[in-house]
Design a protein around this motif. Structure first.
Motif, short mmCIF file in Angstrom:
data_model
loop_
_atom_site.label_atom_id
_atom_site.label_comp_id
_atom_site.label_asym_id
_atom_site.label_seq_id
_atom_site.Cartn_x
_atom_site.Cartn_y
_atom_site.Cartn_z
N GLN A 69 0.91 -1.13 0.06
CA GLN A 69 -0.08 0.03 0.00
C GLN A 69 0.93 1.16 0.02
N ARG A 70 1.94 1.30 0.61
CA ARG A 70 2.82 2.46 0.82
C ARG A 70 3.55 2.58 -0.50
N PHE A 71 3.80 1.58 -1.22
CA PHE A 71 4.59 1.63 -2.37
C PHE A 71 3.50 2.06 -3.40
N SER A 72 2.29 1.46 -3.45
CA SER A 72 1.38 2.07 -4.36
C SER A 72 1.05 3.63 -4.31
N ASP A 73 1.29 4.22 -2.91
CA ASP A 73 1.08 5.64 -2.77
C ASP A 73 2.25 6.32 -3.46
N LEU A 74 3.43 5.87 -3.24
CA LEU A 74 4.78 6.36 -4.18
C LEU A 74 4.25 6.42 -5.49
N PHE A 75 3.95 5.17 -5.89
CA PHE A 75 3.75 4.93 -7.19
C PHE A 75 2.78 5.95 -7.93
N GLY A 76 1.58 6.19 -7.27
CA GLY A 76 0.62 6.77 -7.70
C GLY A 76 1.19 8.46 -7.60
N ARG A 77 1.72 8.88 -6.72
CA ARG A 77 2.34 10.19 -6.68
C ARG A 77 3.28 10.50 -7.80
N GLN A 78 4.14 9.37 -8.22
CA GLN A 78 5.18 9.64 -9.37
C GLN A 78 4.39 9.73 -10.58
N LEU A 79 3.40 8.94 -10.78
CA LEU A 79 2.74 8.99 -11.96
C LEU A 79 1.96 10.11 -12.26
N ARG A 80 1.49 10.72 -11.17
CA ARG A 80 0.80 12.10 -11.44
C ARG A 80 1.82 13.15 -11.70
N GLN A 81 3.10 12.99 -10.92
CA GLN A 81 3.97 14.06 -11.37
C GLN A 81 4.59 13.94 -12.75
N VAL A 82 4.71 12.68 -13.20
CA VAL A 82 5.32 12.50 -14.66
C VAL A 82 4.13 12.89 -15.63
N THR A 83 2.99 12.50 -15.42
CA THR A 83 1.96 12.76 -16.65
C THR A 83 1.05 13.59 -16.32
N GLN B 297 -2.90 5.46 -16.60
CA GLN B 297 -2.33 6.26 -17.49
C GLN B 297 -0.83 5.97 -17.93
N ASP B 298 -0.55 5.84 -19.33
CA ASP B 298 0.84 5.56 -19.57
C ASP B 298 1.90 6.61 -19.19
N TRP B 299 3.08 6.06 -19.13
CA TRP B 299 4.15 6.85 -18.70
C TRP B 299 4.66 7.75 -19.85
N GLY B 300 4.31 7.40 -21.21
CA GLY B 300 4.81 7.93 -21.85
C GLY B 300 6.29 7.72 -22.48
N ARG B 301 7.02 8.76 -22.81
CA ARG B 301 8.28 8.59 -23.25
C ARG B 301 9.43 8.42 -21.93
N ASN B 302 9.03 8.72 -20.83
CA ASN B 302 9.54 8.54 -19.70
C ASN B 302 9.36 7.18 -18.97
N LEU B 303 10.23 6.25 -19.81
CA LEU B 303 10.20 5.00 -19.50
C LEU B 303 10.62 4.57 -18.04
N CYS B 304 11.67 5.40 -17.55
CA CYS B 304 12.08 5.08 -16.20
C CYS B 304 11.22 5.52 -15.01
N GLY B 305 10.56 6.51 -15.25
CA GLY B 305 9.39 6.97 -14.34
C GLY B 305 9.92 8.09 -13.59
#
Length: 331
Positions: free
Chosen positions: A233-247, A254-262
């Protein structure tokens, strides 16, 4: 009574002997003190090792493992599979980075927050994640070569995205046993406080972040699986935050687009490739939760045959689904 006079040669000999004797005595005392100091240091080292062992603390090694929610809904279990265990000094050979990792582990323990990378600077995170990427990727070394040929030849190889981060946590709940539940470990069952590289399938993180994958109504299997679920759950929180910051989107699928490393950069830089140059601007400041994870592309052999020229094209899958996706760490 007349005192015998000492000749020059005898005088010099007496002085030399007296100095040699004094040096011998002082040397013996020094050796004895050094031996005592060494023995005291060895006793202190053994006592500290015993104390850490009884407290179930082991920062001498680093463990890489996969957490899977495959049986979460049916059995209430979060499975853990170990990929490797290595001496931490072998993993991080640079003494500065090693000291920073251990310091972050201590801070995470004090804060009771398992997400270790939150307690490291942005620059140190990059080096730590880059090092971990190399070690994890080497586990699948031949698969990278075989999968790379999938674009030119018929292949049984597929690929999947995983995400990983570093954690430092100790499971104090009971739940371990010898072979069967009728033989529990006993009272005081406690896991080791250890630094771990935790990998989770990206699709599972998306489902947890979106609320599509939740704790079953029947509850979690036991306390140990409960702690693993909390890590997910904590990992998914970090993941969701990172995905919003990138996309810039709140859609967890949502797909990461061209930023494959995230990852996202603090400053926009010009690159030699238009794909890098065209990346969107990023926030001016980092938060502790930013860039605390990384994506890794893992190829694997499949039991079903894939022929991109026929099967994939018929199913509407383009070349992007079957060719190797190299991840570049953007500084």
């Amino acid at each position: 009574r007349a005192r015998r006079k000492t000749g020059p040669a005898e005088f010099v000999l007496n002085r030399v002997l007296s100095r040699s004797t004094l040096a011998f005595v002082l040397g013996g005392l020094l050796v004895s003190l050094l031996r005592k100091a060494h023995e005291a240091w060895q006793r202190l080292r053994r006592a500290r090792a015993e104390c850490l062992w009884r407290r179930h603390v082991d920062f001498s090694v680093i463990q890489a493992c996969v957490l899977s929610t495959e049986h979460l809904q049916s059995l209430g279990r979060v499975e853990k599979r170990t990929l490797f265990v290595k001496p931490i000094a072998e993993m991080f050979r640079n003494e500065y980075i090693l000291a920073r990792v251990l310091q972050a582990a201590e801070r995470a323990t004090e804060a009771k927050d398992p997400m270790l990378l939150k307690f490291m600077s942005a620059e140190d995170k990059w080096h730590v994640l880059n090092t971990c990427t190399n070690h994890i990727s080497s586990l699948f070394a031949p698969y990278h070569v075989f999968f790379n040929e999938a674009r030119r030849t018929k292949s049984y190889y597929k690929s999947v995205w995983y995400c990983f981060t570093l954690t430092c946590a100790q499971t104090e709940a009971e739940g371990r046993w010898f072979i069967t539940p009728l033989k529990p470990v006993g009272t005081g069952d406690c896991g080791s406080l250890r630094i771990r590289i935790v990998l989770v399938n990206e699709q599972e993180l998306r489902e947890i972040a979106a609320g599509e994958l939740e704790e079953p109504e029947s509850g979690i299997f036991n306390g140990r699986h409960e702690s693993r679920w909390q890590i997910c759950q904590r990992f998914s929180d970090l993941f969701g935050r990172q995905l919003r910051q990138v996309t810039g989107s709140g859609n967890h699928h949502q797909d990461w687009g061209r930023n494959l490393c995230g990852r996202f950069n603090k400053n926009k830089k010009l690159g030699s490739n238009n794909r890098i140059t065209d990346m969107a601007a990023v926030p001016p400041d980092y938060e502790p939760e930013d860039n605390a994870l990384l994506r890794i592309h893992i190829p694997f052999p499949s039991s079903s045959f894939r022929d991109r020229s026929a099967e994939d094209l018929k199913a509407g899958c383009g070349e992007e689904e079957t060719v190797c996706k190299d991840v570049v760490l953007f500084e």
